[in-house]
Design a protein around this motif. Structure first.
Motif: not given
Length: 310
Positions: A7-13, A162-167, A189-191
């Motif tokens: 995944v390419d993370l934009r600088s604002d991310q 902008g992050i979801v843990h998922r576990d 397990s996050g995304a």
């Protein structure tokens, strides 16, 4: 076969995060101690920072276990998604401000040809919530409410970044047994949070919702809320409500302890079969059970070895 996406993370991310192109060798900065635990996520060791003797935890991840990669902005550096998420949450001393309810990454290292080492703060007087419940049994509702509120507020911070843990589960929550403060750990397990549907899941199956069991897809926020329903049941009853896929799909927890009607109501709402019928994190905080006073928590803390926070 593992889905090893980049995944390419934009600088604002990752605003304010700078990739470290040159890193001193790990052994010059830290001493590795004994093994604390291991699993599908990798292995965690105790450790010490050489410069000041700070006690740390060191997570070792083998390269072949990494399923998602992220490109740091403005560089050709690719790192495991977990490191990118932790950077965005305020990882590394002197970078972005973090949240008191989320474990802080202090540093990370690539071990050429082997994998990565992630150095975390190691809060003193802590144990994970699984062990906490195992030792003490089901929690009194005021203490469960206090823990639950902190988890939700930490997750709100994650979502704002902008992050979801998922576990989310008891094993991934540290409890300070002196203060009753909690920290969420293990973003392996996050995304990145998105409004579209997810079709991959590396979390814990007994905490996953019916839509994943039946259709292998889900939305991030309803997935999170379902796992919170399982977690709250676990806290007030002393064990999780579902062990089999059929139980998850049925979604009808059987309360094994005397639980208030308000608490049962919140658990049932979080465990609504249809994702769209589950509350938002904000709605959970406004539920009548969450609005109840915990002024009497001090009396209960004497039994549970928890002292009030200052």
């Amino acid at each position: 076969m593992l889905d090893k996406r980049i995944v390419d993370l934009r600088s604002d991310q990752l605003e304010g995060v700078r990739a470290k192109n040159v890193k001193e060798h790990f052994e010059k900065q830290y001493k590795m101690g004994s093994l604390l635990g291991s699993g599908g996520f990798g292995s965690v060791f105790s450790g010490q920072r050489i410069s000041d003797g700070l006690q740390v935890a060191i997570k070792q991840i083998s390269r072949d276990r990494i399923q998602q990669w992220a490109s740091l902005p403005g560089t050709a550096i690719k790192v495991p998604m977990e490191i990118a998420l932790l950077l965005r949450l305020g990882g590394e001393s002197g970078s972005l401000p973090g949240h008191r309810g989320i474990i802080r990454m202090l540093d990370w290292f690539e071990m050429q040809g082997q994998g990565y080492l992630i150095v975390f703060e190691k809060p003193q007087h802590c144990q994970d919530l699984f062990d906490f419940i195992t030792e003490r049994g089901a929690l009194e509702e005021p203490i469960a409410q206090r823990f639950f509120r902190q988890v939700i507020e930490a997750l709100q911070f994650c979502h704002s970044k902008g992050i979801v843990h998922r576990d989310i589960k008891d094993e991934n929550i540290l409890v300070d047994t002196r203060t009753g403060d909690i920290k969420i750990i293990d973003f392996g397990s996050g995304a990145l949070l998105k409004d579209s549907i997810y079709t991959d899941f590396e979390g814990t199956r007994v905490y996953s919702p019916p839509e994943w069991i039946l259709q292998q897809c889900y939305s991030a926020r309803p997935l999170t809320v379902w796992s919170l329903g399982v977690l709250l049941f676990d806290m007030v009853c002393g064990d999780i409500p579902f062990e089999r896929d059929a139980d998850i799909v049925q979604g009808a927890p059987s309360f094994t302890k005397r639980i208030s009607k308000e608490c049962q109501s919140l658990i049932h709402w979080c465990l609504a079969y249809r994702p769209e019928d589950r509350p938002s994190l904000e709605q959970i905080l406004q539920h009548p059970w969450m609005m109840e006073s915990t002024d009497d928590i001090g009396d209960l803390q004497a039994e549970s070895n928890i002292k009030p926070s200052l």
